[in-house]
Design a protein around this motif. Structure first.
Motif, mmCIF file in Angstrom:
data_model
loop_
_atom_site.group_PDB
_atom_site.id
_atom_site.type_symbol
_atom_site.label_atom_id
_atom_site.label_comp_id
_atom_site.label_asym_id
_atom_site.label_seq_id
_atom_site.Cartn_x
_atom_site.Cartn_y
_atom_site.Cartn_z
ATOM 1 N N VAL A 166 0.834 -1.203 0.000
ATOM 2 C CA VAL A 166 0.000 0.000 0.000
ATOM 3 C C VAL A 166 0.867 1.251 0.000
ATOM 4 N N GLY A 167 1.925 1.242 0.825
ATOM 5 C CA GLY A 167 2.829 2.402 0.868
ATOM 6 C C GLY A 167 3.505 2.640 -0.468
ATOM 7 N N HIS A 168 3.900 1.553 -1.102
ATOM 8 C CA HIS A 168 4.564 1.680 -2.405
ATOM 9 C C HIS A 168 3.599 2.281 -3.431
ATOM 10 N N LEU A 169 2.357 1.822 -3.457
ATOM 11 C CA LEU A 169 1.365 2.358 -4.393
ATOM 12 C C LEU A 169 1.014 3.807 -4.063
ATOM 13 N N ARG A 170 0.985 4.104 -2.763
ATOM 14 C CA ARG A 170 0.681 5.486 -2.381
ATOM 15 C C ARG A 170 1.763 6.441 -2.933
ATOM 16 N N GLU A 171 3.014 6.002 -2.846
ATOM 17 C CA GLU A 171 4.090 6.822 -3.416
ATOM 18 C C GLU A 171 3.922 6.957 -4.926
ATOM 19 N N GLN A 172 3.519 5.838 -5.573
ATOM 20 C CA GLN A 172 3.320 5.893 -7.013
ATOM 21 C C GLN A 172 2.196 6.859 -7.388
ATOM 22 N N VAL A 173 1.085 6.781 -6.626
ATOM 23 C CA VAL A 173 -0.055 7.665 -6.903
ATOM 24 C C VAL A 173 0.350 9.122 -6.677
ATOM 25 N N ALA A 174 1.120 9.365 -5.603
ATOM 26 C CA ALA A 174 1.515 10.750 -5.274
ATOM 27 C C ALA A 174 2.418 11.326 -6.368
ATOM 28 N N ARG A 175 3.256 10.495 -6.988
ATOM 29 C CA ARG A 175 4.192 10.990 -8.001
ATOM 30 C C ARG A 175 3.732 10.677 -9.416
ATOM 31 N N ALA A 176 2.539 10.095 -9.506
ATOM 32 C CA ALA A 176 2.105 9.545 -10.789
ATOM 33 C C ALA A 176 2.017 10.622 -11.868
ATOM 34 N N ASN A 177 2.613 10.362 -12.993
ATOM 35 C CA ASN A 177 2.459 11.187 -14.198
ATOM 36 C C ASN A 177 1.318 10.580 -14.988
ATOM 37 N N ALA A 178 0.130 10.784 -14.470
ATOM 38 C CA ALA A 178 -1.052 10.171 -15.052
ATOM 39 C C ALA A 178 -2.223 11.118 -14.900
ATOM 40 N N VAL A 179 -3.225 10.912 -15.749
ATOM 41 C CA VAL A 179 -4.436 11.736 -15.704
ATOM 42 C C VAL A 179 -5.609 10.828 -15.339
ATOM 43 N N GLY A 180 -6.275 11.199 -14.255
ATOM 44 C CA GLY A 180 -7.419 10.447 -13.759
ATOM 45 C C GLY A 180 -7.743 10.893 -12.345
ATOM 46 N N ASP A 181 -8.701 10.229 -11.771
ATOM 47 C CA ASP A 181 -9.128 10.607 -10.411
ATOM 48 C C ASP A 181 -8.122 10.051 -9.403
ATOM 49 N N LEU A 182 -6.984 10.757 -9.259
ATOM 50 C CA LEU A 182 -5.941 10.309 -8.333
ATOM 51 C C LEU A 182 -6.424 10.368 -6.889
ATOM 52 N N ASP A 183 -7.295 11.312 -6.578
ATOM 53 C CA ASP A 183 -7.843 11.387 -5.202
ATOM 54 C C ASP A 183 -8.658 10.132 -4.869
ATOM 55 N N ALA A 184 -9.390 9.624 -5.872
ATOM 56 C CA ALA A 184 -10.153 8.392 -5.644
ATOM 57 C C ALA A 184 -9.201 7.228 -5.369
ATOM 58 N N LEU A 185 -8.053 7.217 -6.098
ATOM 59 C CA LEU A 185 -7.079 6.148 -5.830
ATOM 60 C C LEU A 185 -6.505 6.275 -4.431
ATOM 61 N N SER A 186 -6.258 7.510 -3.994
ATOM 62 C CA SER A 186 -5.746 7.708 -2.620
ATOM 63 C C SER A 186 -6.767 7.238 -1.601
#
Length: 409
Positions: free
Chosen positions: A73-93
């Protein structure tokens, strides 16, 4: 400029993603249209969604540990926080927050389960120690030993406790096993010594049995063999590998003796059956003397039969009483005839019988008169008492008269 709900591309080709904290740059696009740029960065978002979906599935369908799940979960959270992506990142968080909460809940559940498991293991080990300490004083060597081995296997299958507690319980458990093993070893050492002594005792019994095997003193020797058998049973058992051989030798010595005795007894039985046939002939000859009509002739004939009877010898034991009963019956009849003859011809006995008869006649007459007088006076009780006494004296008188007749008067 092109835009979507979660991102946009400006005139310079810079790509932005929208979050609750505002916009941030996720990259630039110079190779195509803005729509292609957004599609490219949305695919990166979809990749994050796939990874989170996979983590949720692993967490809910496998035995993924809480520690590994928290790391993921921590690893994915870091990925979401730094993600160069377009989408509902808040929903992923938010999904990752839910996973964090689920991992924490699972960690608490497993912690509680571990605590329950350790408590159950503590109770189980306490029970194993208690049973081992009880078995330590048992004398059921085989079953207790097997049970202790089973307890060790059970112990090995239980989780370890806190080190100090586990070591203390294991020490008690091990001491109980050692105490039992020491007692069992001592017991079997004593048993071995006892069985060796038993072997020596049985060797002596065998030596005596073999020495007696040629004896022809049938009765005493058979009695001694019975005593030897009682001593053999009382001696106990020697070692298993020696016991069968000892018994074979002991039994073989007896078999020699009893086989010889059986042959001798078979010869004796044949002789005694012949003796029985001869005595049956003599008994039949004696029975022809009855009833005794000529005492002198009967006495002489019985004397001759008796001499021949004694010369015949023994008959089978089971027939002895019957055949001797027949000859004794004749002897009694002759003896009774002699007694009757003596009484009949003895003047002193006749005089005594006559005197007794006279006395009884006087007594009977006197009692009859007394009874009649009492009844005439109305004294019924006295009359009945006198009549009872009269009846007794009358019976004695009848017997005396009968005896007097045997004297011929």
């Amino acid at each position: 400029m092109s835009s979507e709900p979660w991102g946009r591309v400006d005139e310079a080709g810079t790509v932005y993603v929208r979050t609750a904290d505002g916009e941030r740059v996720v990259g630039s696009w110079q190779a195509g249209s803005p729509e292609e740029a957004l599609a490219y960065f949305e695919r990166k978002y979809d990749g994050l969604v796939v990874e989170i979906d996979l983590l949720e599935r692993r967490l809910r369908t496998t035995d993924l540990s809480a520690k590994d799940a928290a790391t993921a979960v921590g690893h994915l959270r870091e990925q979401v926080a730094r993600a160069n992506a377009v989408g509902d990142l808040d929903a992923l968080s938010r999904r990752l927050d839910e996973l964090d909460a689920e991992v924490s809940s699972r960690r608490e559940e497993r912690k509680a389960a571990r605590a329950r498991q350790l408590e159950e293991a503590r109770s189980a080990k306490d029970a194993l120690v208690a049973e081992a300490e009880e078995l330590a004083v048992s004398e059921q060597w085989r079953s207790a030993g097997e049970r202790l081995r089973a307890l060790v296997d059970t112990w090995k299958g239980l989780p370890r406790l806190e080190r100090k507690t586990d070591d203390e319980l294991w020490h008690r458990f091990s001491q109980a096993r050692s105490a039992f093993s020491k007692r069992r070893k001592s017991h079997f050492a004593a048993l071995d010594s006892q069985r060796e002594e038993t072997r020596r005792r049985k060797e002596k019994l065998i030596a005596e049995a073999e020495a007696l095997s040629e004896s022809t003193d049938w009765g005493p020797t058979a009695a001694r063999y019975r005593e030897l058998m009682r001593e053999w049973k009382a001696a106990g058992r020697a070692h298993r590998d020696a016991e069968e051989g000892l018994w074979t030798r002991f039994r073989a010595a007896q078999d020699v003796f009893f086989a010889a005795r059986g042959e001798a007894f078979a010869e004796r039985d044949a002789e005694q059956r012949d003796n029985l046939a001869r005595k049956e002939e003599l008994a039949a000859e004696a029975e022809k003397l009855l009833p005794v009509t000529d005492l002198r002739t009967a006495r002489a004939a019985l004397r001759s039969i008796g001499e021949r009877w004694e010369a015949v010898g023994h008959v089978p034991r089971e027939a002895r009483a019957a055949i001797e009963g027949r000859i004794h019956a004749v002897e009694r009849a002759v003896a009774e005839a002699e007694e009757a003859e003596w009484r009949r011809t003895n003047p002193e006995a006749r005089a005594r019988a006559a005197g007794l008869t006279g006395q009884l006649q006087d007594a009977v007459e006197r009692l009859r008169q007394q009874a009649e007088k009492a009844r005439a006076q109305g004294n019924t009780a006295k009359a009945e008492k006198l009549e009872q006494e009269l009846a007794g004296r009358q019976a004695l008188l009848d017997q005396a008269l009968k005896g007097l007749q045997e004297f011929g008067g």
